[in-house]
Design a protein around this motif. Structure first.
Motif, PDB file in Angstrom:
ATOM      1  N   ALA A 165       0.837  -1.208   0.000  1.00 20.57           N
ATOM      2  CA  ALA A 165       0.000   0.000   0.000  1.00 20.57           C
ATOM      3  C   ALA A 165       0.868   1.253   0.000  1.00 20.57           C
ATOM      4  CB  ALA A 165      -0.921  -0.014   1.221  1.00 20.57           C
ATOM      5  N   LYS A 166       1.928   1.240   0.834  1.00 22.03           N
ATOM      6  CA  LYS A 166       2.848   2.392   0.890  1.00 22.03           C
ATOM      7  C   LYS A 166       3.526   2.597  -0.461  1.00 22.03           C
ATOM      8  CE  LYS A 166       2.888   3.323   5.426  1.00 22.03           C
ATOM      9  NZ  LYS A 166       2.572   4.638   5.962  1.00 22.03           N
ATOM     10  N   LEU A 167       3.907   1.494  -1.113  1.00 21.47           N
ATOM     11  CA  LEU A 167       4.554   1.587  -2.422  1.00 21.47           C
ATOM     12  C   LEU A 167       3.608   2.214  -3.435  1.00 21.47           C
ATOM     13  CD1 LEU A 167       6.584  -1.617  -3.296  1.00 21.47           C
ATOM     14  CD2 LEU A 167       7.348   0.754  -3.272  1.00 21.47           C
ATOM     15  N   ASP A 168       2.327   1.800  -3.392  1.00 22.44           N
ATOM     16  CA  ASP A 168       1.353   2.348  -4.329  1.00 22.44           C
ATOM     17  C   ASP A 168       1.171   3.847  -4.136  1.00 22.44           C
ATOM     18  OD1 ASP A 168       0.968  -0.042  -5.547  1.00 22.44           O
ATOM     19  OD2 ASP A 168      -0.847  -0.591  -4.430  1.00 22.44           O
ATOM     20  N   GLN A 169       1.367   4.303  -2.877  1.00 23.81           N
ATOM     21  CA  GLN A 169       1.271   5.750  -2.612  1.00 23.81           C
ATOM     22  C   GLN A 169       2.602   6.452  -2.850  1.00 23.81           C
ATOM     23  OE1 GLN A 169       0.149   5.638   1.481  1.00 23.81           O
ATOM     24  NE2 GLN A 169      -1.826   4.665   1.061  1.00 23.81           N
ATOM     25  N   ARG A 170       3.586   5.718  -3.369  1.00 26.94           N
ATOM     26  CA  ARG A 170       4.940   6.232  -3.609  1.00 26.94           C
ATOM     27  C   ARG A 170       5.638   6.680  -2.339  1.00 26.94           C
ATOM     28  NH1 ARG A 170       5.427   6.559  -8.949  1.00 26.94           N
ATOM     29  NH2 ARG A 170       3.471   6.479 -10.096  1.00 26.94           N
ATOM     30  N   ASP A 171       5.242   6.114  -1.202  1.00 26.22           N
ATOM     31  CA  ASP A 171       5.923   6.395   0.058  1.00 26.22           C
ATOM     32  C   ASP A 171       7.022   5.338   0.239  1.00 26.22           C
ATOM     33  OD1 ASP A 171       6.775   6.891   2.591  1.00 26.22           O
ATOM     34  OD2 ASP A 171       4.858   6.480   3.586  1.00 26.22           O
TER      35      ASP A 171
END
Lengths: 279, 289
Positions: free
Chosen positions: A234-240
């Motif tokens: 999920a964090k990756l999808d938000q580019r975090d």
């Protein structure tokens, strides 16, 4: 008697070079990149990302379900290993082969199948929901998926130890008048503990990283049924990227710590047993 | 192997103990192992053979199968070469740091597949350490074939070595020593002596590595970007179909993967039986005076 004079076999330099460079390129450098990334944001931000309420909830779900699934397998996996080694019954070889299924079956396939079985309209879910419980799309579903995925670790860890257990100790206990249950509790189980523990640790380490089989059945509600690997995605999808790296470092650290601890405990148990035997 | 050792009657469990234990263990195995396996095929053929064939023949499904085979065709040979080299190094030489090296070879098994994908995104992704350099040269790693191959190689990295190390340890190096003494070159020794000796174990390692490579989901899912018909492997295609409520089609593709898993299990047991037989033959000839 050795007929040939021992000499160094060829290929030391070649294989050492190949193994070290492959290992460095594929595994070590990428893992170093992960640690560097999580360190690049500074200790405060790292701490904030790694211990946000959503992350803490994800750890709780992940570690709790992994421990619960490990305990289920600790009981039933050990029982299955015992039955496969000690008793003869029709279909034994088939079940023995089937134990490896979770190793070989792709996790996504396991995930959609377990979901279909345990969903409210599935053949198992219908009964479970009629009894007033829910498995699919709840944290219970995570435990079911992890029981499936980690079952072989305990069975395959206990089985060889049971097979190599010498009959004479049991025989001696029986001759001295010990009942079958006493022998089980006092002779066999103590000899199995290191293997059971090792299997549990492997199962736990595998479970906390598991993704494919869990995400279909879990329902994936943040704070409730969201596992840590899914939070990384999920964090990756938000580019975090830094946030994803921070959580990944926590998960990795726990996996490594569990595997290291189990190696030490096993070493200690083996030493204690051999010390006792000497005495 | 010690299976089937006859035990003295005093150690045989009474039926009132054995029977309930067998029944509970069988019920557990039926619920968690047999039922899911049967269910995959049950759901796949729920609407008949024609629906199954149509689902497999769909262009996106065919493209996913092609990509999956392609990824396995690159990553399995790579890990095969590494596995043989690692097993040779670990079982034939003594050197400092060997224990550490063995632990490092096993390392990928302790890493979550999602993290295995993440590390490559952090390295090669657009915002990664090498992202800009790669973008300037128009080289695509993430959301493309190289990233999928790298993630697959990472996840299946230790499998072949793990199969070979215990086998080669048990076999010892007497025959290789003999071949060298008789003047065989390193290559001849490997090709004519070592390879035939480890053949079955190697074959199983390759088969297992292949099954895991074709079925990998988490790591590949992170690096692939899920571009339909382009970077979609079979497990990812299963996910897409399932999330689009095309359940039967999802299970059709899943059934192909389950079939691969079944073949792997059958071969494992056939090969395990063969290895056990050849090693027990060897030990019985050695035992002769």
């Amino acid at each position: 008697m050795r007929i040939f004079r021992r000499q160094a076999l060829p290929g030391f330099g070649l294989t050492l070079g190949l193994v070290l460079s492959y290992l460095t390129l594929i595994v070590l450098l990428p893992l170093a990149a992960l640690v560097l990334k999580s360190a690049s944001i500074g200790p405060h931000e790292f701490w904030a990302a790694a211990t946000s309420p959503r992350a803490l909830a994800a750890y709780r779900v992940t570690f709790g379900s992994a421990a619960l699934a490990g305990l289920v397998n600790l009981v039933f996996g050990t029982l299955l290993a015992w039955v496969l080694v000690r008793y003869r019954f029709p279909g034994r070889g088939f079940i023995d082969a089937l134990v490896d299924l979770p190793f070989a079956l792709p996790t996504a396939v396991a995930g959609i199948t377990l979901t279909a079985l345990y969903a409210g309209n599935g053949p198992l879910g219908r009964w479970i929901e009629a009894a007033g419980y829910k498995v699919a799309y709840t944290p219970n579903g995570i435990v079911v998926a992890l029981v499936f995925v980690s079952l072989p670790f305990i069975v395959r860890s206990v089985q060889p130890v049971l097979e190599s257990l010498e009959a004479d100790v049991e025989e001696a206990a029986a001759t001295l008048g010990a009942g079958r249950l006493t022998i089980l509790a006092k002779v066999i189980l103590p000899a199995l503990w290191p293997a059971i523990l090792a299997g549990f640790a492997l199962a736990f380490a595998r479970s906390i990283g598991e993704y494919g089989s869990v995400i279909f059945i879990a329902g994936n509600m943040p704070m409730v049924s969201e596992i840590a690997p899914l939070l990384i995605v999920a964090k990756l999808d938000q580019r975090d990227y830094a946030g994803a790296a921070a959580i990944a470092v926590v998960i990795l650290a726990v996996s490594f710590a569990v595997l290291l601890a189990i190696n030490l405990v096993q070493l200690w148990l083996v030493r204690r047993r051999s010390a006792k035997a000497v005495r | 192997m010690k299976r089937g050792v006859a035990r003295p009657p005093a150690l045989r469990d009474p039926w009132w103990l054995a029977l309930p234990l067998i029944l509970v263990a069988l019920a557990f195995a039926a619920l968690f192992l047999l039922l899911p396996l049967v269910a995959v095929f049950g759901y796949a053929f729920e609407k008949g053979w024609d629906v199954f064939v149509t689902a497999i023949g769909d262009p996106d499904a065919r493209e996913a199968i092609r990509l999956t085979v392609q990824v396995a065709a690159i990553s399995v040979p790579a890990n095969l070469v590494f596995g043989i080299a690692a097993a040779w190094l670990v079982t034939r030489f003594e050197f400092r740091g060997k224990g550490l090296l063995v632990s490092l070879i096993d390392l990928p098994f302790a890493v979550s597949p999602v993290i295995a994908g993440l590390v490559y995104v952090l390295l090669f992704g657009l915002h990664g350490w090498l992202g800009e350099w790669l973008a300037e040269r128009d080289i695509h790693v993430i959301f493309a074939l190289p990233g999928i191959v790298l993630a697959t190689v990472f996840v299946t990295f230790p499998i072949v070595a793990r199969e070979l190390i215990p086998l080669m340890q048990a076999q010892g190096d007497e025959e290789e020593q003999a071949a060298r003494t008789l003047g065989a070159s390193g290559f001849t020794m490997f090709w004519r002596v070592t390879l035939p000796k480890i053949g079955w174990g190697l074959l199983y390692g390759v088969i297992l590595c292949n099954a895991r490579a074709m079925g990998e989901f988490g790591a590949v899912s992170v690096v692939s970007g899920h571009i339909r018909g382009l970077t979609n492997t079979m497990p990812l295609h299963v996910e897409i179909l399932y999330n689009e409520y095309q359940s039967t089609a999802a299970f059709a593709v899943a059934a192909l993967l389950a079939l691969l898993a079944l073949v792997t299990l059958v071969l494992k047991h056939a090969i395990g039986w063969r290895i056990a037989r050849t090693t027990s033959d060897e030990s019985s000839t050695e035992a002769r005076p």
